[in-house]
Write an enzyme that holds these catalytic residues in place. Structure first.
Site, mmCIF file in Angstrom:
data_model
loop_
_atom_site.group_PDB
_atom_site.id
_atom_site.type_symbol
_atom_site.label_atom_id
_atom_site.label_comp_id
_atom_site.label_asym_id
_atom_site.label_seq_id
_atom_site.Cartn_x
_atom_site.Cartn_y
_atom_site.Cartn_z
ATOM 1 N N GLY A 45 0.846 -1.193 0.000
ATOM 2 C CA GLY A 45 0.000 0.000 0.000
ATOM 3 C C GLY A 45 0.876 1.235 0.000
ATOM 4 O O GLY A 45 2.033 1.191 -0.413
ATOM 5 N N ARG A 90 1.430 -4.173 12.461
ATOM 6 C CA ARG A 90 0.741 -4.473 13.717
ATOM 7 C C ARG A 90 1.306 -5.790 14.237
ATOM 8 O O ARG A 90 1.579 -6.723 13.474
ATOM 9 C CB ARG A 90 -0.770 -4.618 13.503
ATOM 10 C CG ARG A 90 -1.489 -3.289 13.310
ATOM 11 C CD ARG A 90 -1.577 -2.502 14.596
ATOM 12 N NE ARG A 90 -2.427 -1.306 14.473
ATOM 13 C CZ ARG A 90 -1.982 -0.109 14.099
ATOM 14 N NH1 ARG A 90 -0.714 0.061 13.754
ATOM 15 N NH2 ARG A 90 -2.788 0.928 14.041
ATOM 16 N N GLU A 113 1.068 -4.430 23.805
ATOM 17 C CA GLU A 113 1.643 -3.090 23.930
ATOM 18 C C GLU A 113 0.906 -2.354 25.048
ATOM 19 O O GLU A 113 -0.300 -2.510 25.203
ATOM 20 C CB GLU A 113 1.474 -2.322 22.605
ATOM 21 C CG GLU A 113 2.236 -2.940 21.453
ATOM 22 C CD GLU A 113 2.038 -2.169 20.149
ATOM 23 O OE1 GLU A 113 1.389 -1.111 20.164
ATOM 24 O OE2 GLU A 113 2.511 -2.655 19.113
ATOM 25 N N HIS A 173 6.480 1.259 19.178
ATOM 26 C CA HIS A 173 5.356 1.620 18.306
ATOM 27 C C HIS A 173 5.413 3.121 18.042
ATOM 28 O O HIS A 173 4.491 3.874 18.381
ATOM 29 C CB HIS A 173 4.015 1.210 18.917
ATOM 30 C CG HIS A 173 2.906 1.207 17.896
ATOM 31 N ND1 HIS A 173 1.789 0.413 17.999
ATOM 32 C CD2 HIS A 173 2.756 1.908 16.765
ATOM 33 C CE1 HIS A 173 0.990 0.644 16.972
ATOM 34 N NE2 HIS A 173 1.548 1.552 16.214
#
Ligand code: 8YV
Length: 313
Positions: free
Chosen positions: A154, A232, A261, A279
């Protein structure tokens, strides 16, 4: 005209929170001592909700908000938002694509460099005094000529691919369908992993990609190979990843995201062959401000009866 009631599930940048406070009646669920009671009290009047990638909004919260018209998230990922529940009620959802693409792609290349050239270990090698005691650090593997397989091509995946070329890296990819690009296409993640020296996970999260990077895919990357995840944690079978790293069936990993997380599995974080990041791929002032401004602008468009800037779906 009374200001619309806005539920804050997760706060965004300070300047944009000030803009929201000026335009809406804010209800700070994120600060509530007793969220369930707080939600029950404010729910009937709430017309909009603001959240971020990790927090999202649950089906139960959506069901508790009978007047909800729009959910605006400061994230490109919507896997923590129950999109089915929103669609069933005609609730609009907006996210923040494009403005974070460069930062996230930069971190992917940074994780490739740090992991393949063992920069974290090298840093500790100097800081601990081991260099003076034991002499030169171990040789690593050059990037030039290696194969980078990108799972998910993407916006972010394509930006990663473009950044690989100046490093002399070959790029291949796997995605739901072949794309009009000059990179080799692989029908399956396993075929891509078999080809790759460095395997980069750049897919969306959610049910459709849950554990897409399975034990078989991890083993296909191999003992000299590296897995990079800036997507993810849910996309990778983390138990299989830990086992493969521990017994050498996978060479190394660079991870910005985790199954749990903010407290990832210690069995993973204790490994010297893993480069860790909290993250934080979109975590720059400029990008988080731009993401937060998109939240503000999407909400303003909605309540002005205008087209949303970045609708999901
Ligand atoms: C953070 C992200 O989750 O955009 C995403 O999907 O993962 C990150 O930007 C965070 O939501 C940013 O607010």
């Amino acid at each position: 005209m009374p200001q619309p009631d806005l539920l804050v599930l997760s706060a965004i940048r300070p300047d944009q929170m000030r803009q929201l406070d000026a335009a809406y009646t804010l209800h700070r669920l994120d600060l509530a001592a007793d969220p369930a009671s707080f939600l029950a009290e404010v729910a009937p009047s709430v017309r909009a909700a603001v959240t971020t990638g990790g927090r999202g909004i649950t089906a139960a919260e959506i069901a508790a908000l009978p007047a909800l018209e729009i959910v605006a998230t400061s994230s490109v990922g919507t896997d923590a938002i129950d999109l089915t529940a929103c669609a069933a009620r005609g609730i609009h959802v907006t996210n923040t694509p494009d403005v974070l693409t460069d930062d996230v792609a930069d971190i992917a290349l940074g994780m490739i460099l740090m992991t393949r050239r063992r920069l974290v270990e090298g840093h500790e090698y100097v800081r601990s005094g081991t260099w003076a005691q034991k002499g030169p650090f171990a040789l690593t593997s050059a990037l030039r000529g290696k194969r980078v397989g990108i799972l998910g091509l993407g916006r972010i995946g394509q930006a990663i691919a473009e950044r690989c070329l100046p490093f002399g890296l070959q790029v291949g990819y796997s995605a739901r369908s072949e794309k009009p690009v000059d990179f080799e296409f692989f029908e399956t993640p396993q075929a891509l992993a078999q080809w790759s020296d460095i395997f980069v996970v750049a897919t969306p999260g959610g049910a459709g990609t849950q554990a897409l990077v399975s034990q078989d895919v991890i083993e296909a990357i191999g003992p000299q190979g590296t897995l990079i995840n800036i997507a993810r944690g849910s996309v990778v079978d983390e138990a299989a990843l830990i086992a493969a790293l521990k017994d050498g069936r996978l060479g190394s990993a660079g991870l910005d995201v985790f199954a749990s997380e903010p407290g990832p599995d210690k069995a993973l974080t204790d490994l010297d062959t893993v480069t860790l990041s909290p993250h934080h791929a979109s975590g720059t002032v400029e990008t988080r401000d731009a993401m937060a401004q998109l939240v503000v602008d999407n909400l303003a468009a909605h309540f002005a009866g205008e087209a949303l800037l970045t609708p999901v779906g």
